[in-house]
Design a protein around this motif. Structure first.
Motif, PDB file in Angstrom:
ATOM      1  N   GLU A  81     -22.140 -45.381  64.767  1.00  0.00           N
ATOM      2  CA  GLU A  81     -20.722 -45.750  64.650  1.00  0.00           C
ATOM      3  C   GLU A  81     -20.511 -47.245  64.890  1.00  0.00           C
ATOM      4  O   GLU A  81     -19.663 -47.878  64.267  1.00  0.00           O
ATOM      5  N   ALA A  82     -21.327 -47.823  65.774  1.00  0.00           N
ATOM      6  CA  ALA A  82     -21.201 -49.252  66.085  1.00  0.00           C
ATOM      7  C   ALA A  82     -21.772 -50.134  64.974  1.00  0.00           C
ATOM      8  O   ALA A  82     -21.484 -51.324  64.910  1.00  0.00           O
ATOM      9  N   GLY A  83     -22.620 -49.537  64.107  1.00  0.00           N
ATOM     10  CA  GLY A  83     -23.104 -50.292  62.960  1.00  0.00           C
ATOM     11  C   GLY A  83     -24.541 -50.788  63.036  1.00  0.00           C
ATOM     12  O   GLY A  83     -24.875 -51.808  62.443  1.00  0.00           O
ATOM     13  N   VAL A  84     -25.411 -50.054  63.738  1.00  0.00           N
ATOM     14  CA  VAL A  84     -26.801 -50.528  63.872  1.00  0.00           C
ATOM     15  C   VAL A  84     -27.598 -50.327  62.587  1.00  0.00           C
ATOM     16  O   VAL A  84     -27.270 -49.483  61.753  1.00  0.00           O
ATOM     17  N   ASP A  85     -28.672 -51.113  62.473  1.00  0.00           N
ATOM     18  CA  ASP A  85     -29.609 -50.975  61.361  1.00  0.00           C
ATOM     19  C   ASP A  85     -30.751 -50.026  61.700  1.00  0.00           C
ATOM     20  O   ASP A  85     -31.356 -49.432  60.817  1.00  0.00           O
ATOM     21  N   PHE A  86     -31.066 -49.917  62.988  1.00  0.00           N
ATOM     22  CA  PHE A  86     -32.154 -49.035  63.412  1.00  0.00           C
ATOM     23  C   PHE A  86     -31.981 -48.670  64.875  1.00  0.00           C
ATOM     24  O   PHE A  86     -31.230 -49.305  65.612  1.00  0.00           O
ATOM     25  N   VAL A  87     -32.696 -47.620  65.276  1.00  0.00           N
ATOM     26  CA  VAL A  87     -32.633 -47.108  66.646  1.00  0.00           C
ATOM     27  C   VAL A  87     -34.036 -47.183  67.243  1.00  0.00           C
ATOM     28  O   VAL A  87     -35.023 -46.939  66.555  1.00  0.00           O
ATOM     29  N   VAL A  88     -34.110 -47.523  68.521  1.00  0.00           N
ATOM     30  CA  VAL A  88     -35.391 -47.598  69.229  1.00  0.00           C
ATOM     31  C   VAL A  88     -35.312 -46.729  70.481  1.00  0.00           C
ATOM     32  O   VAL A  88     -34.313 -46.759  71.198  1.00  0.00           O
ATOM     33  N   SER A  89     -36.358 -45.956  70.724  1.00  0.00           N
ATOM     34  CA  SER A  89     -36.403 -45.159  71.961  1.00  0.00           C
ATOM     35  C   SER A  89     -37.667 -45.520  72.735  1.00  0.00           C
ATOM     36  O   SER A  89     -38.683 -45.878  72.138  1.00  0.00           O
ATOM     37  N   PRO A  90     -37.619 -45.439  74.070  1.00  0.00           N
ATOM     38  CA  PRO A  90     -38.786 -45.820  74.874  1.00  0.00           C
ATOM     39  C   PRO A  90     -39.950 -44.844  74.738  1.00  0.00           C
ATOM     40  O   PRO A  90     -41.109 -45.225  74.880  1.00  0.00           O
ATOM     41  N   GLY A  91     -39.634 -43.584  74.463  1.00  0.00           N
ATOM     42  CA  GLY A  91     -40.667 -42.567  74.317  1.00  0.00           C
ATOM     43  C   GLY A  91     -40.503 -41.814  73.013  1.00  0.00           C
ATOM     44  O   GLY A  91     -39.633 -42.130  72.201  1.00  0.00           O
ATOM     45  N   PHE A  92     -41.359 -40.814  72.834  1.00  0.00           N
ATOM     46  CA  PHE A  92     -41.313 -40.022  71.606  1.00  0.00           C
ATOM     47  C   PHE A  92     -40.655 -38.682  71.908  1.00  0.00           C
ATOM     48  O   PHE A  92     -41.278 -37.783  72.477  1.00  0.00           O
ATOM     49  N   ASN A  93     -39.393 -38.548  71.520  1.00  0.00           N
ATOM     50  CA  ASN A  93     -38.641 -37.314  71.732  1.00  0.00           C
ATOM     51  C   ASN A  93     -38.361 -36.700  70.354  1.00  0.00           C
ATOM     52  O   ASN A  93     -37.528 -37.213  69.606  1.00  0.00           O
ATOM     53  N   PRO A  94     -39.055 -35.598  70.006  1.00  0.00           N
ATOM     54  CA  PRO A  94     -38.884 -35.014  68.679  1.00  0.00           C
ATOM     55  C   PRO A  94     -37.433 -34.665  68.350  1.00  0.00           C
ATOM     56  O   PRO A  94     -37.013 -34.766  67.199  1.00  0.00           O
TER      57      PRO A  94
END
Length: 207
Positions: A81-94
């Motif tokens: 909603e804020a308009g990001v191009d990509f998302v990053v997570s610290p771990g791998f959560n399926p």
């Protein structure tokens, strides 16, 4: 249109930002763009993250903006909603990965072992965050992973001016994430000239 991977490869270093006051986001974005790093990974470690992203996006539509430390589907929604191009997570959560895929949002999840790389590949992911990079074996561990797996990496966690070129010299590394050029005290204190100098320093290192 360039892919995310192509854009990361051109930028080489992604400033990882924890911003407490969204009103400072536009000025921070301006400093990053004007001094050679037209990108930001705004982490969801602060309550103002989504608003900061929205402010940056409105002021600089062409800027590459990611949401970092995304841990839940609700945060994915906020980021989109804020308009990001990509998302990053610290771990791998399926669960988070699947939700991003359902919403057509690119996610770069964190991995630091062969098993996690294989699980990410199984879900069709080709660009992964190597995190925490230095505590997980640094450049040597990353070279071992890249020798085996046909994926690209964005190492983050312990990357600094002394080792950033070592990471970037690995062919499978698209870009490095780092916080050293965007310290919280300079953002909080609105010390834009000092921030600009740090950002320029990084841009000069990676030229």
């Amino acid at each position: 249109m360039k892919t995310l991977e192509q854009q990361l490869q051109e930028i080489k270093v992604v400033p990882v930002i924890a911003i407490k006051d969204a009103d400072k986001a536009v000025k921070l974005a301006q400093v990053l763009i004007e001094n050679g790093l037209p990108c930001a990974e705004v982490t969801f470690r602060t309550e103002q993250a989504a608003q900061a992203i929205a402010n940056m996006r409105e002021a600089y539509p062409e800027m590459l903006i990611g949401a970092g430390t995304v841990l839940t589907s609700a945060q994915v929604d906020e980021a989109i909603e804020a308009g990001v191009d990509f998302v990053v997570s610290p771990g791998f959560n399926p669960t988070t990965v699947k939700y991003c895929q359902q919403r057509n949002m690119t996610i770069v999840p964190g991995v630091n072992s062969p098993s996690l790389v294989e699980q990410a590949m199984e879900m069709g992911l080709k660009t992964l965050k190597f995190f925490p990079a230095e505590p997980s074996g640094g450049v040597n561990m990353l070279k071992a992973l890249t020798a085996v797996y046909p994926v690209s990496f964005m190492p983050t966690g312990g990357v600094n001016p002394k080792n950033v070129k070592d990471y970037l010299s690995i062919p499978a590394v698209l870009a490095c994430g780092g916080t050293w050029m965007v310290p919280n005290d300079l953002i909080d204190g609105e010390k834009w000239d000092e921030l600009a100098a740090l950002v320029r320093e990084v841009a000069n290192i990676i030229e």
